[in-house]
Design a protein around this motif. Structure first.
Motif, mmCIF file in Angstrom:
data_model
loop_
_atom_site.group_PDB
_atom_site.id
_atom_site.type_symbol
_atom_site.label_atom_id
_atom_site.label_comp_id
_atom_site.label_asym_id
_atom_site.label_seq_id
_atom_site.Cartn_x
_atom_site.Cartn_y
_atom_site.Cartn_z
ATOM 1 N N PHE A 40 1.046 -1.281 -0.081
ATOM 2 C CA PHE A 40 -0.216 0.075 0.050
ATOM 3 C C PHE A 40 0.789 1.329 0.011
ATOM 4 O O PHE A 40 0.424 2.458 0.154
ATOM 5 N N SER A 94 -0.855 3.545 -5.068
ATOM 6 C CA SER A 94 -1.368 3.314 -3.642
ATOM 7 C C SER A 94 -2.781 3.814 -3.580
ATOM 8 O O SER A 94 -3.780 3.062 -2.996
ATOM 9 N N THR A 95 -3.177 4.965 -4.093
ATOM 10 C CA THR A 95 -4.582 5.280 -4.256
ATOM 11 C C THR A 95 -5.746 4.356 -4.880
ATOM 12 O O THR A 95 -6.695 4.116 -4.208
ATOM 13 N N LYS A 152 -6.378 1.239 -2.719
ATOM 14 C CA LYS A 152 -7.322 1.238 -1.635
ATOM 15 C C LYS A 152 -8.654 1.712 -2.220
ATOM 16 O O LYS A 152 -9.727 1.212 -1.569
ATOM 17 N N LYS A 153 -8.632 2.253 -3.120
ATOM 18 C CA LYS A 153 -10.213 2.494 -3.920
ATOM 19 C C LYS A 153 -10.707 1.343 -4.363
ATOM 20 O O LYS A 153 -11.994 1.022 -4.125
ATOM 21 N N GLU A 207 -12.083 -0.641 -1.611
ATOM 22 C CA GLU A 207 -13.282 -0.166 -0.746
ATOM 23 C C GLU A 207 -14.466 -0.612 -1.632
ATOM 24 O O GLU A 207 -15.310 -0.736 -1.049
ATOM 25 N N ASN A 254 1.126 -2.196 6.315
ATOM 26 C CA ASN A 254 0.524 -2.933 5.136
ATOM 27 C C ASN A 254 -0.323 -4.047 5.572
ATOM 28 O O ASN A 254 -1.534 -4.164 5.126
ATOM 29 N N THR A 271 -3.534 -2.306 7.047
ATOM 30 C CA THR A 271 -4.160 -1.759 5.881
ATOM 31 C C THR A 271 -5.158 -2.604 5.179
ATOM 32 O O THR A 271 -6.439 -2.576 4.953
ATOM 33 N N SER A 277 -8.053 -3.881 7.250
ATOM 34 C CA SER A 277 -9.256 -2.646 7.489
ATOM 35 C C SER A 277 -10.470 -2.871 6.449
ATOM 36 O O SER A 277 -11.402 -2.081 6.818
ATOM 37 N N PHE A 278 -9.915 -3.533 5.386
ATOM 38 C CA PHE A 278 -11.072 -3.587 4.132
ATOM 39 C C PHE A 278 -12.053 -4.759 4.588
ATOM 40 O O PHE A 278 -12.695 -5.076 3.742
#
Length: 375
Positions: A121, A135-136, A139-140, A143, A171, A174, A177-178
């Protein structure tokens, strides 16, 4: 139950560490899809008495296919093979291919499992590895994908030069977290013909450190265990009911057909592999020839393979199966070879099953090679 693996030999760009077979030219993509479909038809006789439980799109980068191309290949499997009622159908995908629209498309398709190549990440890691996403995007896509897919796996790489233990923990946190239910994680390895190897040789990137990788592995195991993940294979962690059926079948010695350039197949007594060359593969299929080599496995081959795959998993190596399938000579040999690792607290025997201890897990592949039967 058996599986079908479909190798999609295309990538947008070459990751520095990768030595899998792929091309960055998409010119022959449509032609390749048709050839893969034809190989599926040509080989259906091999599995006429089998039920397909898993379909796995690997690569390369399978998400470079359009959703309709993927659905076309899945339909060819259904037309030519007996498929279980609820098969696991996995698509390996990169974050840069998983736009909101694409995720919704895939969710409406027969694909029911995504394996997302995150790797890290952190932007500096992704640049160093020459990943196509940032990285963006990583994560996107998670999500959004988690809103449409219940069964998602992601890949993470540890042992990256300069990565601190704290950064590695971030890492993992993160990823967790999803609400991800499966993680595959591998140490960064330097393969001979890769860009990474050249960058290390020229001093542009530091060589991966084994000690750091071992520390990262221990952190990974401890963190995921605390979050109810089962460490069911050396590099794979899943929550209950979320183990990869495709990968588990491979480790448990079930039959599978590999379709596409460089793909491997296994039927219990022999192993075969397709040519790792897109042009030769396409020409052979057009001429109604299977572009593969076949190796009949000897007893020693099958024993060594069982040792290698068994030790990597929570199912371990059954001493009873060794004796029944290979004979007392092999069982005696295994006991003798394993003794030093048992004494060093790297292996243990539980209810007739040989397994690595927590201390021995990271060293599994090296231990397995010492247990191999040599002709």
């Amino acid at each position: 139950m058996s599986g079908i693996y479909i190798h999609i030999p295309f990538c947008k760009q070459a990751c520095h560490y990768c030595d899998f077979h792929f091309s960055t030219s998409m010119k022959k993509k449509e032609e390749m899809v048709l050839a893969i479909a034809k190989e599926l038809r040509m080989r259906k006789i091999e599995f006429e008495n089998e039920v397909i439980e898993t379909i796995y799109f690997g690569g390369g980068t399978p998400s470079v296919l359009t959703t309709s191309e993927t659905e076309f290949l899945i339909s060819e499997v259904y037309k030519n093979y007996v498929v279980a009622e609820n098969p696991e159908i996995t698509l390996e995908a990169n974050p840069d291919d998983l736009s909101s629209e694409r995720i919704i498309e895939l969710a409406k398709s027969p694909i029911n499992r995504l394996s997302v190549g995150i790797q890290s990440f952190f932007e500096d890691d992704l640049v160093m590895m020459n990943r196509a996403h940032n990285s963006t995007e990583a994560k996107k896509c998670l999500e959004e994908a988690t809103q449409y897919f219940d069964n998602i796996s992601l890949d993470l790489i540890y042992g990256i030069p300069g990565m601190s233990n704290e950064k590695w923990k971030q890492n993992i946190e993160t990823a967790l977290s999803f609400g991800i239910s499966h993680i595959s994680s591998y140490a960064l390895t330097v393969e001979p013909k890769t860009a990474l190897n050249k960058l290390i040789q020229t001093g542009k990137i530091a060589k991966p450190n084994d000690e750091s990788a071992q520390e990262h592995f221990a952190i990974l195991v401890e963190t995921l265990d605390a979050n109810d993940f089962v460490h069911y294979e050396l590099s794979n962690f899943g929550k209950a009911n979320y183990f990869s059926k495709n990968n588990s079948a491979y480790w448990l010695g079930k039959k599978y057909i590999g379709i596409g350039p460089s793909a491997h197949s296994y039927d219990g007594v022999s192993r075969s592999w397709n040519v790792s060359n897109n042009s030769i593969y396409l020409k052979s299929i057009q001429e109604d020839k299977l572009p593969n080599e076949i190796e009949i496995l000897s007893v020693v081959d099958r024993y060594n393979e069982y040792i290698m795959t068994g030790l990597r998993t929570i199912w371990g190596v059954s001493l009873n199966r060794i004796e029944t399938e290979f004979g007392s000579e092999y069982l005696d040999y295994l006991h003798k070879q394993a003794q030093k690792f048992i004494s060093d607290d790297l292996l243990f025997i539980d209810n007739g099953i040989l397994k690595p201890t927590p201390k021995g897990k990271f060293l599994t592949d090296g231990i397995a090679s010492d247990l191999f039967y040599l002709n």
